[in-house]
Design an enzyme around this catalytic site. Structure first.
Site, PDB file in Angstrom:
ATOM      1  CD  GLU A   2      38.116  33.290  40.006  1.00 33.88           C
ATOM      2  OE1 GLU A   2      37.889  32.011  40.061  1.00 33.88           O
ATOM      3  OE2 GLU A   2      37.403  34.240  39.491  1.00 33.88           O
TER       4      GLU A   2
ATOM      5  CB  CYS B 192      35.339  31.752  33.570  1.00 31.45           C
ATOM      6  SG  CYS B 192      36.204  33.035  33.716  1.00 31.45           S
TER       7      CYS B 192
ATOM      8  CB  CYS C 236      39.165  33.606  35.922  1.00 34.89           C
ATOM      9  SG  CYS C 236      38.165  34.989  36.063  1.00 34.89           S
TER      10      CYS C 236
END
Length: 168
Positions: A56, A84, A87
């Site tokens: 990402e 996460c 990101c």
């Protein structure tokens, strides 16, 4: 929008990462039903291991360099693993309008954070989130990754690895 079709494009990116021995996360960004960029996880093995080169983040870097005029709120980001916290925060700050992911990250996923308790920089961003698109196909890639011999220790034995390998 054809979610399975575009998630298949993200899965193709994840397969490229897996073929290199990297963590199998793939990402594509869609604007007006067209893939405008793609990426996959890098540097989860070897001498360059880091926690910055997530699929990402790489895609968002490409978006920053994108030379076309686009409304970022109309972009849909497809990724094979729930983003996460790093990101997800970057996705919000980039103004992405929709996030679609395949497989939940029980260890580090942040897409279900309660944005209403965050500071205005994050809570004021309206993002649509869709999960479990081609989950089984993504799960298959993560099972393959975590089932490899011990030459790759990336997240081996972690909560995510145990959870993934326990899935039917």
């Amino acid at each position: 929008m054809d979610y399975p079709f575009f998630m298949e494009r993200a899965l193709e990116q994840a397969e490229k990462a897996l073929a290199r021995g990297d963590f199998p996360v793939g990402c594509v960004m869609i604007y007006r039903d067209t893939v405008i960029l793609s990426s996959s996880r890098k540097n989860s093995l070897g001498g360059t291991v880091n926690e910055i080169d997530h699929a990402e983040i790489i895609a968002l870097r490409k978006l920053a360099a994108f030379r076309g005029k686009i409304d970022r709120n109309e972009i849909t980001l497809f990724t094979t693993l729930e983003p996460c916290l790093m990101c997800f925060g970057a996705i919000l700050l980039s103004g992405i309008g929709r996030l679609v992911y395949a497989y939940e990250d029980v260890m580090g996923g942040a897409a279900m954070c309660d944005l209403s308790v965050m500071n205005p920089l994050y809570k004021d961003h309206d993002i649509a989130i869709v999960s479990n698109i081609l989950r089984k196909e993504s799960l298959k890639l993560f099972k393959a990754f975590f089932s490899t011999p011990d030459d790759n220790d990336y997240w081996k034995g972690s909560l995510l690895a145990r959870y993934t390998l326990a899935q039917l």
